[in-house]
Design a protein around this motif. Structure first.
Motif, mmCIF file in Angstrom:
data_model
loop_
_atom_site.group_PDB
_atom_site.id
_atom_site.type_symbol
_atom_site.label_atom_id
_atom_site.label_comp_id
_atom_site.label_asym_id
_atom_site.label_seq_id
_atom_site.Cartn_x
_atom_site.Cartn_y
_atom_site.Cartn_z
ATOM 1 N N CYS A 36 0.841 -1.286 0.566
ATOM 2 C CA CYS A 36 0.024 -0.014 0.101
ATOM 3 C C CYS A 36 0.687 1.287 0.477
ATOM 4 O O CYS A 36 0.728 2.075 -0.653
ATOM 5 N N ASP A 71 -4.251 1.536 7.053
ATOM 6 C CA ASP A 71 -5.401 2.251 6.704
ATOM 7 C C ASP A 71 -5.314 3.437 6.342
ATOM 8 O O ASP A 71 -5.664 3.083 5.336
ATOM 9 N N TYR A 115 -0.992 14.334 2.722
ATOM 10 C CA TYR A 115 -1.846 15.248 3.650
ATOM 11 C C TYR A 115 -1.230 16.198 4.869
ATOM 12 O O TYR A 115 -1.232 16.858 5.203
ATOM 13 N N ARG A 169 -8.136 15.500 -7.669
ATOM 14 C CA ARG A 169 -7.015 14.806 -7.162
ATOM 15 C C ARG A 169 -8.533 13.037 -7.407
ATOM 16 O O ARG A 169 -9.395 13.190 -6.443
ATOM 17 N N HIS A 210 -8.225 2.600 -1.509
ATOM 18 C CA HIS A 210 -9.691 3.487 -0.516
ATOM 19 C C HIS A 210 -10.587 3.635 -1.324
ATOM 20 O O HIS A 210 -11.877 3.341 -0.252
ATOM 21 N N SER A 262 -16.704 11.329 1.845
ATOM 22 C CA SER A 262 -16.156 11.594 2.403
ATOM 23 C C SER A 262 -15.448 12.980 2.313
ATOM 24 O O SER A 262 -14.504 13.819 1.244
ATOM 25 N N SER A 279 -11.369 14.736 4.627
ATOM 26 C CA SER A 279 -10.203 14.831 6.193
ATOM 27 C C SER A 279 -9.809 16.041 5.936
ATOM 28 O O SER A 279 -8.870 16.174 4.684
ATOM 29 N N HIS A 318 -17.840 11.435 7.282
ATOM 30 C CA HIS A 318 -18.352 10.645 5.953
ATOM 31 C C HIS A 318 -19.783 11.214 5.768
ATOM 32 O O HIS A 318 -20.516 11.666 6.903
HETATM 33 C C1 BLA Z 1 -7.169 7.397 3.222
HETATM 34 N N1 BLA Z 1 -7.964 5.701 5.212
HETATM 35 C C2 BLA Z 1 -7.538 7.595 4.270
HETATM 36 C C3 BLA Z 1 -8.205 7.997 4.241
HETATM 37 C C4 BLA Z 1 -8.814 7.829 6.183
HETATM 38 C C5 BLA Z 1 -8.624 6.591 5.691
HETATM 39 C C6 BLA Z 1 -9.713 9.268 6.714
HETATM 40 C C7 BLA Z 1 -7.964 9.927 3.677
HETATM 41 C C8 BLA Z 1 -9.236 9.839 2.687
HETATM 42 C C9 BLA Z 1 -9.627 10.165 3.030
HETATM 43 O O1 BLA Z 1 -10.285 11.647 3.408
HETATM 44 O O2 BLA Z 1 -11.445 9.268 3.338
HETATM 45 C C10 BLA Z 1 -8.449 5.866 6.798
HETATM 46 N N2 BLA Z 1 -11.317 6.231 7.495
HETATM 47 C C11 BLA Z 1 -10.213 5.793 7.445
HETATM 48 C C12 BLA Z 1 -10.055 4.966 9.208
HETATM 49 C C13 BLA Z 1 -11.378 5.814 10.068
HETATM 50 C C14 BLA Z 1 -12.105 6.590 8.813
HETATM 51 C C15 BLA Z 1 -9.576 4.013 10.161
HETATM 52 O O3 BLA Z 1 -13.045 7.241 8.348
HETATM 53 C C16 BLA Z 1 -11.778 5.036 10.741
HETATM 54 C C17 BLA Z 1 -13.146 5.705 11.125
HETATM 55 N N3 BLA Z 1 -6.252 1.502 3.322
HETATM 56 C C18 BLA Z 1 -6.303 0.398 3.962
HETATM 57 C C19 BLA Z 1 -5.177 -0.445 3.252
HETATM 58 C C20 BLA Z 1 -4.552 0.122 2.177
HETATM 59 C C21 BLA Z 1 -5.289 1.690 2.558
HETATM 60 C C22 BLA Z 1 -5.131 -2.106 3.981
HETATM 61 O O4 BLA Z 1 -7.075 0.082 4.952
HETATM 62 C C23 BLA Z 1 -3.573 0.074 1.191
HETATM 63 C C24 BLA Z 1 -3.653 -1.301 1.163
HETATM 64 C C25 BLA Z 1 -4.883 2.515 1.226
HETATM 65 N N4 BLA Z 1 -6.433 4.481 2.515
HETATM 66 C C26 BLA Z 1 -5.432 4.319 2.005
HETATM 67 C C27 BLA Z 1 -4.896 4.931 0.666
HETATM 68 C C28 BLA Z 1 -5.636 6.251 1.054
HETATM 69 C C29 BLA Z 1 -6.205 6.103 1.774
HETATM 70 C C30 BLA Z 1 -4.404 4.647 -0.819
HETATM 71 C C31 BLA Z 1 -5.322 7.475 0.742
HETATM 72 C C32 BLA Z 1 -6.478 7.991 -0.494
HETATM 73 C C33 BLA Z 1 -5.505 8.948 -1.307
HETATM 74 O O5 BLA Z 1 -5.701 10.148 -0.503
HETATM 75 O O6 BLA Z 1 -6.321 9.155 -2.405
#
Ligand code: BLA
Length: 509
Positions: free
Chosen positions: A12, A197, A206, A243, A249, A261, A263, A279
């Motif tokens: 990831c 995550d 970020y 973007r 994700h 979503s 953030s 969310h």
């Molecule tokens: C991005 N993961 C994110 C983001 C959050 C989370 C907040 C920021 C993007 C957004 O605003 O949605 C995780 N969201 C959470 C968590 C909670 C929540 C923990 O609401 C708890 C309540 N994610 C995975 C795995 C991978 C992964 C295993 O679980 C990789 C294989 C990837 N998460 C991932 C990626 C991004 C991301 C690549 C970046 C997304 C982007 O900005 O393009």
């Protein structure tokens, strides 16, 4: 649980999320060379310019934009080269079509990037709300109240179904420390999520770009034309407001049932401290104006939070001093040193978060709470003695240091040990159970692991299963603060011991 061991979560971390070559559909993207000729455009230019990408690409921007707006865009561009940030123009129009837009302008290192977002008919002129939010700060008595109220206010203001404040922990995992939500959805408050995550490169991004929105997880990403042959040659979208989002994700959000979503980064002392994470269960996007305000608010909020946390840390060190005084005051010459320590177990436990405490003096062992059995303590002291350290020693996983130790049957996973004499070594011990026993982890361990459309990668929610396999023998990491508290307690205890023996020898003489 059947987890494919070959799946490596560090995969990831390698996804180039700033080079996806696509934007989200809620705006129009163009990239210009220094001569202000359009070099790239998103495939949806027709909706904004009344012309397809073929006609837009290679044309000068002035063909489409009125002189005044063009002038403002150029000034904004100049400003952005100084601030290193996106500059914004609100409530403008594209001359060619009359489409009303907000505009974002920045330089990505190679190109001038201009992004347009349509202003919808029902938009009411928005007042700045940052001032009114800031004016409430003085009412909050502590950082937690500040955080709670902020989540509530942001939910009220943006209408997201759920607004969370998500705090990162030293090991990169995170916890929902505040939540404001609609009544008809489950609470995520207090839940913890694994570091994987939110992968590394996303966190790094970020830190630079403070806000991102995902308008609708079901909408098709829009390609930026002409398309690059290799991802590596794609245009850098790090600071793009449009973007497109990592498909991994998107899948994660879909698994959560989330449609939209947002953030916003909370940065303290140059580090990503946490996120305001929102969310929505249907598509949603706050206007560019509201997002701009939120970004500003988050920066001021982070400063306020930082100063409160610092003050609260000072209160904490006062508390340590009080414990010190209490322990010192209690020393008499009566009884054994072990008995004396035992009497202070409760006071000392309040210093360092733990599941139990113990003291071993002259091979005699007393405990309170959930503690290691005497047999294992015997082995543990042998290990500790070998560390040749007169300072605090921490162990996150006893299985790593004690032969044949099994956390699942012996309960305790880790220890913080304070040496309280030279030889033979005597110790005060703080114990913690495994994280899997004590932490409220999100994700459903009963849910079977399956693989999503992104090949052999884990579908996001099941990362929990992998986490559990790697964490059932490990306690919550002993933090720097824990070690510092332990160390000041060590100094106190050395004084106690010296006094104890002095008073005894005075009595005897
Ligand atoms: C991005 N993961 C994110 C983001 C959050 C989370 C907040 C920021 C993007 C957004 O605003 O949605 C995780 N969201 C959470 C968590 C909670 C929540 C923990 O609401 C708890 C309540 N994610 C995975 C795995 C991978 C992964 C295993 O679980 C990789 C294989 C990837 N998460 C991932 C990626 C991004 C991301 C690549 C970046 C997304 C982007 O900005 O393009």
């Amino acid at each position: 649980i059947d987890v494919d061991k070959s799946v490596d979560l560090t995969n990831c971390d390698r996804e180039p999320i700033h080079l996806l070559g696509h934007t989200q559909g809620f705006g129009c993207f163009i990239a210009l060379r220094f001569d202000w000729i359009i070099a790239y455009s998103s495939a949806n230019t027709n909706d904004y310019f009344g012309a397809d990408s073929d006609d837009v690409i290679a044309s000068p921007l002035k063909n489409w934009i009125d002189p005044q707006t063009l002038h403002d865009i150029r000034s904004a561009y100049q400003a952005s080269t100084i601030t290193g940030r996106n500059e914004r123009l609100f409530s403008r129009a594209i001359e060619a079509t009359g489409v009303p837009v907000d505009i974002s302008i920045h330089h990505n290192g190679t190109f001038i990037i201009i992004e347009f977002e349509k202003i919808t008919d029902d938009r009411v002129p928005e007042d700045s709300f940052v001032r009114s939010m800031l004016s409430q700060f003085h009412r909050y008595s502590d950082s937690q109240e500040l955080i709670n109220s902020t989540a509530q206010y942001i939910q009220f203001l943006t209408g997201y179904d759920r607004v969370m404040v998500y705090q990162f922990l030293p090991d990169g995992a995170g916890e929902v420390i505040a939540e404001a939500k609609n009544e008809n959805i489950d609470s995520f408050f207090g839940l913890r999520y694994p570091a994987s995550d939110i992968p590394k490169q996303a966190r790094a991004l970020y830190l630079k770009n403070l806000l991102r929105v995902i308008h609708d997880v079901d909408s098709e990403p829009v390609p930026i034309l002409p398309e690059a042959e290799d991802a590596e040659d794609s245009i850098d979208l790090s600071f793009s407001t449009l973007r497109a989002v990592s498909p991994i994700h998107i899948e994660y959000l879909k698994n959560m049932g989330v449609k939209a979503s947002m953030s916003v980064s909370l940065i303290i002392n140059g580090k990503l401290w946490g996120l305001i994470a929102c969310h929505h269960y249907s598509p949603l996007i706050p206007s560019y104006f509201v997002r701009t305000e939120l970004e500003l608010f988050a920066e001021v909020f982070s400063l306020e939070l930082s100063s409160r946390l610092m003050r609260e840390r000072e209160d904490e060190s006062n508390r340590v001093r009080n414990v010190h005084n209490q322990v010192m005051a209690s020393i008499g010459s009566e009884g054994s040193l072990l008995g004396l320590l035992e009497k202070q177990f409760d006071t000392m436990r309040a210093l360092i978060q733990c599941d139990g405490i113990g003291a071993v003096i002259d091979e005699d062992y007393r405990t309170a709470g959930t503690a290691l059995s005497a047999d294992w303590v015997h082995q543990l002291t042998r290990y500790l003695n070998r560390q040749a350290s007169s300072e605090v020693i921490t162990v996150d996983s006893l299985e790593k240091v004690l032969k044949n130790y099994d956390t699942s049957s012996d309960k305790i996973a880790g220890v913080l040990a304070i040496p309280v004499s030279k030889s033979p070594r005597d110790y005060l011990l703080f114990f913690r159970m495994a994280q899997t026993q004590t932490v409220n982890w999100a994700g459903n361990p009963e849910k079977p692991v399956s693989f999503g459309p992104n090949g052999s990668r884990l579908i996001p929610r099941s990362s929990f299963a992998l986490w559990q396999q790697t964490h059932d023998d490990r306690c919550e990491h002993w933090s720097d603060v824990d070690v510092r508290s332990g160390d000041s307690l060590r100094v106190t205890l050395l004084e106690v011991i010296i006094r104890h023996f002095q008073e005894r020898s005075e009595l005897q003489s």
